[in-house]
Design a protein around this motif. Structure first.
Motif, PDB file in Angstrom:
ATOM      1  N   VAL A  11       0.869  -1.180   0.000  1.00 58.72           N
ATOM      2  CA  VAL A  11       0.000   0.000   0.000  1.00 58.72           C
ATOM      3  C   VAL A  11       0.903   1.225   0.000  1.00 58.72           C
ATOM      4  CG1 VAL A  11      -1.779   1.256   1.263  1.00 58.72           C
ATOM      5  CG2 VAL A  11      -1.771  -1.243   1.287  1.00 58.72           C
ATOM      6  N   ASN A  12       0.666   2.153  -0.929  1.00 61.69           N
ATOM      7  CA  ASN A  12       1.535   3.323  -1.012  1.00 61.69           C
ATOM      8  C   ASN A  12       0.759   4.639  -1.075  1.00 61.69           C
ATOM      9  OD1 ASN A  12       0.565   3.180  -3.586  1.00 61.69           O
ATOM     10  ND2 ASN A  12       2.507   2.705  -4.543  1.00 61.69           N
ATOM     11  N   SER A  13      -0.439   4.641  -0.472  1.00 62.84           N
ATOM     12  CA  SER A  13      -1.210   5.880  -0.382  1.00 62.84           C
ATOM     13  C   SER A  13      -2.107   5.813   0.857  1.00 62.84           C
ATOM     14  CB  SER A  13      -2.054   6.082  -1.639  1.00 62.84           C
ATOM     15  OG  SER A  13      -2.992   5.043  -1.766  1.00 62.84           O
ATOM     16  N   PRO A  14      -2.454   6.963   1.426  1.00 59.73           N
ATOM     17  CA  PRO A  14      -3.346   6.966   2.581  1.00 59.73           C
ATOM     18  C   PRO A  14      -4.693   6.340   2.212  1.00 59.73           C
ATOM     19  CG  PRO A  14      -2.308   9.101   2.309  1.00 59.73           C
ATOM     20  CD  PRO A  14      -1.997   8.302   1.076  1.00 59.73           C
ATOM     21  N   GLN A  15      -5.175   5.450   3.055  1.00 62.47           N
ATOM     22  CA  GLN A  15      -6.442   4.771   2.781  1.00 62.47           C
ATOM     23  C   GLN A  15      -6.905   3.975   3.985  1.00 62.47           C
ATOM     24  OE1 GLN A  15      -5.826   1.005   0.208  1.00 62.47           O
ATOM     25  NE2 GLN A  15      -4.178   2.412  -0.405  1.00 62.47           N
ATOM     26  N   ASN A  28       6.247  -1.077   7.872  1.00 58.75           N
ATOM     27  CA  ASN A  28       6.587   0.146   7.155  1.00 58.75           C
ATOM     28  C   ASN A  28       7.842  -0.118   6.337  1.00 58.75           C
ATOM     29  OD1 ASN A  28       7.160   2.653   6.178  1.00 58.75           O
ATOM     30  ND2 ASN A  28       7.047   3.709   8.140  1.00 58.75           N
ATOM     31  N   SER A  64      -2.245   6.621   7.205  1.00 63.23           N
ATOM     32  CA  SER A  64      -1.756   7.869   6.615  1.00 63.23           C
ATOM     33  C   SER A  64      -0.243   7.896   6.780  1.00 63.23           C
ATOM     34  CB  SER A  64      -2.412   9.087   7.265  1.00 63.23           C
ATOM     35  OG  SER A  64      -2.107   9.135   8.642  1.00 63.23           O
ATOM     36  N   PHE A  65       0.385   8.919   6.236  1.00 67.65           N
ATOM     37  CA  PHE A  65       1.839   9.052   6.302  1.00 67.65           C
ATOM     38  C   PHE A  65       2.187  10.472   6.707  1.00 67.65           C
ATOM     39  CE2 PHE A  65       0.931   5.709   3.259  1.00 67.65           C
ATOM     40  CZ  PHE A  65       1.804   4.702   3.640  1.00 67.65           C
ATOM     41  N   THR A  70       9.482   8.039   0.979  1.00 69.67           N
ATOM     42  CA  THR A  70       8.637   7.058   0.302  1.00 69.67           C
ATOM     43  C   THR A  70       7.530   6.581   1.227  1.00 69.67           C
ATOM     44  OG1 THR A  70      10.584   6.303  -0.919  1.00 69.67           O
ATOM     45  CG2 THR A  70       8.662   4.850  -0.931  1.00 69.67           C
ATOM     46  N   GLU A  71       6.296   6.658   0.749  1.00 75.14           N
ATOM     47  CA  GLU A  71       5.136   6.198   1.518  1.00 75.14           C
ATOM     48  C   GLU A  71       4.776   4.791   1.065  1.00 75.14           C
ATOM     49  OE1 GLU A  71       2.139   9.153   0.754  1.00 75.14           O
ATOM     50  OE2 GLU A  71       3.130  10.631   2.023  1.00 75.14           O
ATOM     51  N   GLN A  72       5.126   3.795   1.892  1.00 78.80           N
ATOM     52  CA  GLN A  72       4.833   2.409   1.511  1.00 78.80           C
ATOM     53  C   GLN A  72       4.800   1.514   2.731  1.00 78.80           C
ATOM     54  OE1 GLN A  72       6.459   0.511  -2.158  1.00 78.80           O
ATOM     55  NE2 GLN A  72       7.574  -0.738  -0.672  1.00 78.80           N
TER      56      GLN A  72
END
Length: 81
Positions: A11-15, A28, A64-65, A70-72
């Motif tokens: 997963v690489n986006s807030p959801q 993470n 969320s990040f 890198t957001e993953q």
């Protein structure tokens, strides 16, 4: 003997992350800090929610990040057949 499988998801986006499993691990794998329901998960750290026999976790986690990078995260679910 009880059979299960593991479901892996990057997963690489807030959801919203639906658990719907016996145990859930969120690792993470990025360089930004991941936030799950207000809990900060540093890069290379993880959140683990174990389940007991015959339990199913139905929680919907907000992901969320924060910070740059890198957001993953890697989400691993243990699901019994």
């Amino acid at each position: 003997m009880t059979q299960f499988f593991e479901y892996f998801q990057l997963v690489n986006s807030p959801q919203e992350i639906k658990s719907e499993c016996n145990s859930l691990t969120i690792v993470n794998t990025g360089t930004a800090t991941a936030i799950v329901e207000g809990l900060q998960i540093a890069p290379n750290a993880q959140y683990y929610s174990p389940g007991n026999e015959n339990e199913i976790n139905m929680t919907r986690y907000r992901l969320s990040f924060t910070g740059g990078g890198t957001e993953q995260v890697l989400v691993i679910r243990k699901i019994f057949k």
